[in-house]
Design an enzyme around this catalytic site. Structure first.
Site, PDB file in Angstrom:
ATOM      1  N   CYS A 130       0.902  -1.074  -0.018  1.00  0.00           N
ATOM      2  CA  CYS A 130      -0.088  -0.142  -0.001  1.00  0.00           C
ATOM      3  C   CYS A 130       0.966   1.341   0.131  1.00  0.00           C
ATOM      4  O   CYS A 130       1.226   1.786   0.991  1.00  0.00           O
ATOM      5  CB  CYS A 130      -0.931  -0.065   1.210  1.00  0.00           C
ATOM      6  SG  CYS A 130      -1.890   1.497   1.154  1.00  0.00           S
ATOM      7  N   CYS A 133      -0.475   4.302   1.594  1.00  0.00           N
ATOM      8  CA  CYS A 133      -0.339   4.266   3.190  1.00  0.00           C
ATOM      9  C   CYS A 133       1.025   4.531   3.707  1.00  0.00           C
ATOM     10  O   CYS A 133       1.096   5.140   4.542  1.00  0.00           O
ATOM     11  CB  CYS A 133      -1.028   2.739   3.858  1.00  0.00           C
ATOM     12  SG  CYS A 133      -2.469   2.213   3.116  1.00  0.00           S
ATOM     13  N   ASP A 134       1.900   3.882   3.183  1.00  0.00           N
ATOM     14  CA  ASP A 134       3.292   3.737   3.594  1.00  0.00           C
ATOM     15  C   ASP A 134       4.615   4.617   3.020  1.00  0.00           C
ATOM     16  O   ASP A 134       5.478   4.741   3.436  1.00  0.00           O
ATOM     17  CB  ASP A 134       3.840   2.469   3.529  1.00  0.00           C
ATOM     18  CG  ASP A 134       2.907   1.589   4.271  1.00  0.00           C
ATOM     19  OD1 ASP A 134       2.344   1.739   5.382  1.00  0.00           O
ATOM     20  OD2 ASP A 134       2.832   0.138   4.087  1.00  0.00           O
TER      21      ASP A 134
END
Length: 310
Positions: A130, A133-134
């Protein structure tokens, strides 16, 4: 017994539920989470009516529309579907049971894994699926992005805002991302393209990723690069296990086969829509359209009957 149970709450399931509500059907929407993969999407530029919207904001808009129409998803996971008389019985992870005359699978897909040593051990500690997200966690760090399609290049595009260097690894001899994305990404001095390469192993210090072992498939050589992050973007695996258990036909990639333009499957009373199926394009807009189309097909079949089924 309900008329319909929709399994999965991504764009296909949400679209189907909105149409079901407008048709005044007796239905349920059961899903682990609302939004599916869209929650993890970055900036969305190709959905009608939105010049630019991020995934989370887009899901919030869909939720607002469901709420306005009185759609209340059941947040649970369907773990078993079986035939019962003229319909189906569904069991969930929480122990609940539901019955319906028809089932619509909108179960989507999940990210494929590399299945190499170190991947599982370092997931969440440098290995990510992701990028939205990261990516911020890799500021001024070197990373590898595996996959030369749109998702891989979208990951690189976002990582350009954070990482100091990005290796993009593709097993074939060309990148298949859209030309616009390729132009944006490959022209940046931070990006190191590695065609005809594959990841053999991910290593670290026991706490986080420190290096990746690569194979240059053209030269037949292996070598190591020092990186602190690995973003895996090599496609999707359809969530079709529940359908398979019912005897529904699938492709060799596990996609639920849609036997006609009405989103019917090979098994009577079972329909499917979105990324879990064998539709050509796995996009938000196509999933939403397929969900609407499937629901209209189900409504027609329940109201007027089905003349034939393979």
């Amino acid at each position: 017994m309900h008329q319909l149970i929709i399994v999965g709450g991504g764009p296909a399931g949400i679209s189907a539920s909105i149409y079901a509500s407008r048709k005044k059907m007796d239905f349920l929407l059961i899903t682990r989470e609302v939004g599916g993969q869209v929650i993890k999407a970055g900036e969305i530029e190709n959905y009608l009516g939105y010049a630019m919207v991020d995934g989370i904001a887009f899901v919030e808009k869909m939720i607002q529309q469901m709420e306005k129409l009185g759609v209340k998803p059941i947040l649970d996971e369907v773990i078993k579907v079986e035939r019962k008389n003229e319909g189906f019985k569904l069991k969930t992870l929480s122990g609940k049971e539901y019955e319906a005359k028809t089932v619509l699978f909108c179960t989507g897909a999940e990210h494929r894994k590399l299945n190499v040593p170190g991947e599982k051990e370092y997931t969440g500690r440098g290995v990510s699926y992701c990028y939205t997200c990261d990516a911020p966690f890799f500021k001024d760090k070197k990373v590898v992005v595996v996959g030369g399609g749109n998702s891989g290049f979208e990951a690189v595009e976002q990582l350009l805002n954070y990482a100091s260097q990005i290796y993009i690894v593709e097993i074939s001899d060309r990148f298949i991302a859209d030309e616009v994305l390729r132009d944006k990404v490959l022209g940046n001095s931070k990006v190191v393209p590695l065609l005809k390469h594959r990841v053999l192993q991910i290593d670290g210090d026991g706490k986080e990723v420190k290096r990746v072992i690569l194979e240059d498939m053209q030269k037949g050589e292996t070598y190591t690069i020092d990186v602190e992050g690995v973003f895996v973007e090599i496609g999707l695996k359809p969530n079709s296990e529940l359908a398979k258990e019912l005897g529904v036909l699938t492709t060799n990639r596990g996609e639920i086969i849609i036997i006609d333009c009405n989103n019917r499957t090979s098994e009577k009373g079972i329909y499917a829509a979105g990324d879990c199926t064998n539709i050509f394009a796995k996009q938000i807009i196509t999933a939403a359209g397929e969900g609407a189309k499937a629901l209209l097909s189900i409504y027609h079949d329940l109201t007027y009957g089905v003349s034939s089924w393979i």
